[in-house]
Scaffold this motif. Structure first.
Motif, PDB file in Angstrom:
ATOM      1  N   MET A  82       0.826  -1.202   0.000  1.00  0.00           N
ATOM      2  CA  MET A  82       0.000   0.000   0.000  1.00  0.00           C
ATOM      3  C   MET A  82       0.863   1.255   0.000  1.00  0.00           C
ATOM      4  SD  MET A  82      -3.096  -1.034  -0.161  1.00  0.00           S
ATOM      5  CE  MET A  82      -3.987   0.470   0.224  1.00  0.00           C
ATOM      6  N   ALA A  83       1.987   1.230   0.701  1.00  0.00           N
ATOM      7  CA  ALA A  83       2.875   2.388   0.716  1.00  0.00           C
ATOM      8  C   ALA A  83       3.405   2.683  -0.682  1.00  0.00           C
ATOM      9  CB  ALA A  83       4.035   2.146   1.682  1.00  0.00           C
ATOM     10  N   GLY A  84       3.777   1.647  -1.408  1.00  0.00           N
ATOM     11  CA  GLY A  84       4.217   1.840  -2.781  1.00  0.00           C
ATOM     12  C   GLY A  84       3.126   2.444  -3.639  1.00  0.00           C
ATOM     13  N   PHE A  85       1.915   1.940  -3.491  1.00  0.00           N
ATOM     14  CA  PHE A  85       0.784   2.464  -4.253  1.00  0.00           C
ATOM     15  C   PHE A  85       0.558   3.936  -3.952  1.00  0.00           C
ATOM     16  CE2 PHE A  85      -2.221   0.387  -7.027  1.00  0.00           C
ATOM     17  CZ  PHE A  85      -1.705  -0.904  -7.127  1.00  0.00           C
ATOM     18  N   GLY A  86       0.529   4.273  -2.667  1.00  0.00           N
ATOM     19  CA  GLY A  86       0.246   5.655  -2.289  1.00  0.00           C
ATOM     20  C   GLY A  86       1.317   6.612  -2.753  1.00  0.00           C
ATOM     21  N   MET A 164       2.754   0.864 -10.171  1.00  0.00           N
ATOM     22  CA  MET A 164       1.339   0.521 -10.331  1.00  0.00           C
ATOM     23  C   MET A 164       0.436   1.616  -9.764  1.00  0.00           C
ATOM     24  SD  MET A 164       1.503  -3.476  -9.152  1.00  0.00           S
ATOM     25  CE  MET A 164       2.817  -4.552  -9.741  1.00  0.00           C
ATOM     26  N   GLY A 165       0.863   2.223  -8.659  1.00  0.00           N
ATOM     27  CA  GLY A 165       0.044   3.246  -8.028  1.00  0.00           C
ATOM     28  C   GLY A 165      -0.191   4.462  -8.895  1.00  0.00           C
ATOM     29  N   GLY A 166       0.701   4.721  -9.837  1.00  0.00           N
ATOM     30  CA  GLY A 166       0.542   5.892 -10.699  1.00  0.00           C
ATOM     31  C   GLY A 166      -0.465   5.711 -11.810  1.00  0.00           C
ATOM     32  N   THR A 426      -3.950   5.851   1.451  1.00  0.00           N
ATOM     33  CA  THR A 426      -2.975   4.785   1.661  1.00  0.00           C
ATOM     34  C   THR A 426      -2.309   4.892   3.023  1.00  0.00           C
ATOM     35  OG1 THR A 426      -2.556   4.645  -0.708  1.00  0.00           O
ATOM     36  CG2 THR A 426      -0.889   3.728   0.748  1.00  0.00           C
ATOM     37  N   LEU A 427      -1.998   6.127   3.437  1.00  0.00           N
ATOM     38  CA  LEU A 427      -1.416   6.299   4.770  1.00  0.00           C
ATOM     39  C   LEU A 427      -2.350   5.746   5.842  1.00  0.00           C
ATOM     40  CD1 LEU A 427       0.090   9.901   4.445  1.00  0.00           C
ATOM     41  CD2 LEU A 427       1.334   7.734   4.548  1.00  0.00           C
ATOM     42  N   GLY A 428      -3.641   5.995   5.672  1.00  0.00           N
ATOM     43  CA  GLY A 428      -4.603   5.413   6.595  1.00  0.00           C
ATOM     44  C   GLY A 428      -4.669   3.905   6.471  1.00  0.00           C
ATOM     45  N   SER A 429      -4.568   3.408   5.227  1.00  0.00           N
ATOM     46  CA  SER A 429      -4.638   1.967   4.983  1.00  0.00           C
ATOM     47  C   SER A 429      -3.424   1.230   5.523  1.00  0.00           C
ATOM     48  CB  SER A 429      -4.761   1.706   3.471  1.00  0.00           C
ATOM     49  OG  SER A 429      -5.937   2.312   2.961  1.00  0.00           O
ATOM     50  N   ILE A 430      -2.340   1.923   5.735  1.00  0.00           N
ATOM     51  CA  ILE A 430      -1.155   1.323   6.355  1.00  0.00           C
ATOM     52  C   ILE A 430      -1.283   1.338   7.876  1.00  0.00           C
ATOM     53  CG2 ILE A 430       1.329   1.598   6.712  1.00  0.00           C
ATOM     54  CD1 ILE A 430       1.438   2.826   3.892  1.00  0.00           C
TER      55      ILE A 430
END
Length: 872
Positions: A82-86, A164-166, A426-430
């Motif tokens: 998720m961090a990579g995605f965000g 992928m996140g982009g 994403t920060l919340g999802s982490i």
């Protein structure tokens, strides 16, 4: 045009029925350098979502083999992904809007997603195990190796996820070419991505891995990425539909007062959007960890069950975003976000009420037939997830495009705005899952953790409404404050919320002891009937030990057989402590000096004293060291060698599939001393004949001197790191020297007659029988016909009909005729068990009487006639 992209978008065709026509048209015009239609770009977003879930499911599964199948490990893996995605969404979104190069950037993102997806797969599947092996060989302690390899593993997830996140924000900037219907367009694009993700997750879990294998499944995602990049490369970037429209450098102002209002509105919208999307990510993904933790207590724990539930999570996001796209006729206001959080909190509380009563409300009414496995594995989890999870994720799916629409100024700001929202989400999802796994579940328990997240949503709604200072928030504040106080009081004064396996509720078992940990809930219960009634112990929804005679017999065989066969073992590794029956059998052999035991739920050791009659209070043995963790991961990371590795895992389709593959058996062999042995429980039930034989053939491919031993309707795999030849006189002497056990009949002829397959018999298996590997884990990704009760009988009869000659393993048998009598008696007993499995106990008793007439020396048969004759 609510719910559709505006007709002024380039090459837009309004009807969904034209999707395939547009796609085919794009292909036919590639050589002419045509621009891609909006529909085709939406399909690329759909395929991106599909490929990203294929990567996620595959990476998570592969890393679980090395880092361990634990909640803590999976939480770290999720955080890195998720961090990579965000980070990718934020950086690539800003870059795309700044340089106005959406088309080229999207092509590069797809290209690098495919290339890095391949490199990530190779490193995770082959590189990480190889590094662990090097460190283990060097003698590095397990904890130190983990500290080195875990960050590397997380980096291997972060980097491809960064590209992928982009894709979503950059593709949105490419698709949206007008300010008209901006909010609905954002919702629609997000909906295409999420439905692709849902279908990708379902396809991976239910079809692709079993049909194509893990490697080719990942390659299919790589192919989707590279084909998408090729389409973009061969197409022409579109031009702005309104080139005269320039990006305003500053907001238009009519005066000082208007400037102040605009600034205030912008600030309120940013606070509401970014804080709201952070809290939604925090709560919903944190709740996902807790929900899965609770569902493991209720549901049949298979890969299919949780693939289905995970896909329903994403389907909720799709439905919410699609509804936003269809209903966003009026511009959203900053007040919309705290209202959404308030509704989400109410839905979470309502879902919690259903969640704690799933057995009575859903399971018992629908699962009246215990053999209705499709109902138990698919229908019941689906209905439960639809009622408990989908409403919450629907609101979260609505919240994402809402947040994007609040902070997006115009079409030129789409990628940047969406990237920022994805970053905060994403920060919340982490943060949410990390707090759930490492703090909430250990302190509050799973049930009360759900209430905690509802409380956080209410507090967030209150704080955001106070910050944005809108005059319409009076009622909202009152509801948020009163709701928060109620939930806070409940958390402070409420008793422990016990989430029990369904059988405890159905049979009204008395709870003797109940404990929760991050990795699992274990509970000891007593059957109705008072203090003398039988005890049962469960970890999540799996019985730790069967209460029947055959179940006790086989787990003791797992511990005793290696020593009876001649093992001179000092150092022993036990994978799975349970309540200590196998470990106590091993400890009864005085030559054993050290016993390391790897147990996922290490606190289960505290339940062992309830079974002192079966385990001789093994938990007090000074030679025993219980290590918390995943057994396969420990073997991967340790360089320690053992004389015996003994495993009594759960069934391969119920969460232990990785302990029945060729790679696992190879790990075991690599950690054996010369002449060391591996003994492992082998189930006969819930396995198709080809999968059952495949496990045996796989074990034999690693241990050429392997044997299979039958304990009623269960079996034991026994492999040796060397040659296996048993002198019968020494076998008898070792059995005679072992302490007596009222629960284990240890006549040497009787136990020798339990041998059913040797290495020669296994080598004669049909060439069509496939090995069970990490790449093609057939038992783990089973067919539903595996649950056919006739499979047990077929597998039992296969062993009985293909018995090897005992003399091929045992030498110097002093009384060959007696050996033949015991073998024939065992054959008749097995035939009788086959009848009993078909519901014909009368013929079981008949076969037992025949066995007595053939083999009167066997003291077990009279006992079994009394045992089965009493109706047990």
């Amino acid at each position: 045009m609510a719910g559709r992209l505006n007709p002024t978008y380039y090459n837009y065709r309004p009807r969904q029925a034209g999707i395939l026509c547009n796609f085919a048209s794009d292909f036919s015009g590639l050589m002419k350098n045509r621009t891609l239609s909006t529909t085709t770009l939406l399909l690329l977003v759909f395929f991106a979502g599909c490929s990203f879930l294929i990567y996620e499911v595959s990476y998570f599964r592969l890393l679980a083999l090395s880092l361990g199948a634990t909640v803590k490990a999976s939480t770290l893996v999720l955080a890195a992904y998720m961090a990579g995605f965000g980070a990718g969404a934020w950086i690539w979104g800003r870059l795309a809007d700044k340089r106005k190069s959406h088309h080229r950037l999207l092509m590069l993102l797809f290209t690098f997603s495919g290339i890095l997806g391949l490199l990530g797969y190779l490193m995770i599947s082959d590189g990480i195990p190889a590094i662990y092996e090097v460190l283990a060989t060097s003698g590095m302690p397990v904890q130190t190796a983990d500290r080195l390899i875990t960050p590397l593993s997380l980096a291997l997830l972060f980097v491809p996820a960064f590209f992928m996140g982009g894709v979503l924000p950059v593709a949105s900037g490419l698709i949206i070419r007008s300010d008209q219907g901006l909010a609905g367009s954002i919702g629609k694009i997000y909906a295409w991505e999420t439905i692709g993700s849902a279908l990708g997750g379902l396809a991976t879990g239910f079809v692709l891995i079993r049909a194509l294998g893990q490697q080719n499944t990942v390659f299919s995602a790589i192919a989707l990425n590279l084909i998408s990049a090729l389409l973009l490369m061969l197409s022409r970037p579109q031009t702005d539909q309104n080139p005269a429209a320039k990006i305003p450098e500053k907001p238009l102002r009519s005066g000082k007062q208007e400037s102040k209002n605009e600034a205030g509105k912008l600030t309120a919208n940013n606070i509401a959007a970014l804080a709201g999307t952070f809290i939604l990510g925090f709560a919903v993904i944190g709740l996902q960890v807790v929900w899965f933790r609770i569902f493991r207590i209720y549901m049949t724990n298979t890969s299919y069950t949780f693939s289905l539930i995970a896909s329903i999570v994403i389907l909720g996001l799709f439905a919410g975003s699609r509804y936003f796209a269809a209903s966003s006729k009026k511009p959203a206001t900053s007040l919309s976000m705290p209202v959404l959080l308030l509704i989400t909190a109410a839905v979470v509380v309502a879902g919690a009420g259903i969640l704690i009563r799933i057995p009575e409300l859903i399971m018992f009414p629908l699962a009246g037939d215990q053999d209705a496995y499709f109902m138990r594995i698919i229908v019941i989890p689906a209905i439960s997830a639809l009622l408990v999870i989908l409403p919450v994720t629907f609101l979260s799916g609505y919240g994402f495009p809402l947040a994007c629409s609040l902070i997006t100024k115009n079409q030129h700001d789409v990628s940047n705005s969406m990237g920022r929202v994805l970053l905060f989400n994403t920060l919340g999802s982490i943060t949410g899952p990390a707090i759930a796994a490492f703090l909430l579940i250990p302190l509050l328990g799973a049930g009360r953790s759900v209430v905690f997240y509802a409380l956080i949503l209410l507090i967030a709604a209150l704080l955001i409404s106070l910050k944005i200072r809108q005059f319409k928030t009076g009622k909202l504040k009152a509801i948020a404050i009163s709701g928060s106080l109620i939930l806070l009081i409940f958390l402070i004064v409420s008793p422990e919320l016990k989430i029990l396996p369904p059988s405890f509720t159905r049979f009204d078992r008395e709870i003797i002891e109940y404990r929760e940990s991050v990795e699992g809930t274990w509970v000891v219960g007593r059957e109705p009937g008072g203090k003398g009634a039988a005890l049962s112990t469960y970890v999540n929804n799996s019985a730790v030990i069967g209460s029947s005679y055959d179940a006790i017999k086989v787990v003791k065989m797992v511990g005793h057989l290696p020593f009876y066969a001649g093992l001179k073992g000092k150092d022993v590794l036990v994978v799975g402590f349970g309540i200590g029956v196998t470990t106590s059998a091993i400890a009864s052999h005085p030559e054993v000096e050290h016993i390391d035991c790897i147990e996922l739920v290490a606190g289960l050791k505290d339940a062992a004293h309830y079974y002192s009659g079966l385990n001789n209070n093994i938990q007090k043995d000074k030679r025993l060291k219980v290590i918390a963790g995943d057994g396969r991961h420990y073997l991967q990371a340790t360089g320690k060698k053992y004389d015996l590795i003994s495993s009594d895992p759960t069934h391969p389709i119920l969460g232990s599939g990785s302990l029945y593959t060729k790679e696992y058996f190879e790990l075991c062999r690599s950690r054996l001393n010369p002449g060391g042995m591996v003994s492992q429980y082998l189930p006969l039930h819930k396995l198709l004949p080809e999968d059952f034989q495949g496990i045996i053939k796989t074990f034999h491919s690693v241990f050429p001197q392997s044997t299979v031993w039958l304990g009623h309707n269960h079996a034991v795999l026994l492999g040796v790191n060397g040659q296996l030849s048993i002198d019968f006189n020494q076998w008898s002497a070792r059995i005679a020297a072992s302490p007596g056990d009222p629960y284990f009949y240890n006549n040497p002829y009787h136990l020798a007659a339990c041998l059913v397959l040797d290495h020669t018999a296994i080598a004669g298996f049909s060439p069509s029988v496939q090995l069970n590997t990490d790449n093609f884990p057939s038992p783990e990704f089973f067919r539903f016909s595996s649950f056919d009760s006739r499979n047990l009988t077929q597998n039992l009869m296969f062993l009985n009909q293909n018995r090897c000659e005992t003399s091929r393993i045992f030498t110097d048998i002093p009384d060959q005729e007696m050996m033949q009598r015991f073998t024939e008696g065992n054959r008749l007993l097995t035939e009788g068990i086959g009848y009993d499995l078909s519901g014909d106990r009368r013929n079981l008793i008949k076969k037992l009487r025949e066995a007595i007439s053939v083999n009167p020396e066997n003291e077990e048969y009279p006992f079994l006639i009394r045992f089965y004759g009493s109706g047990r």
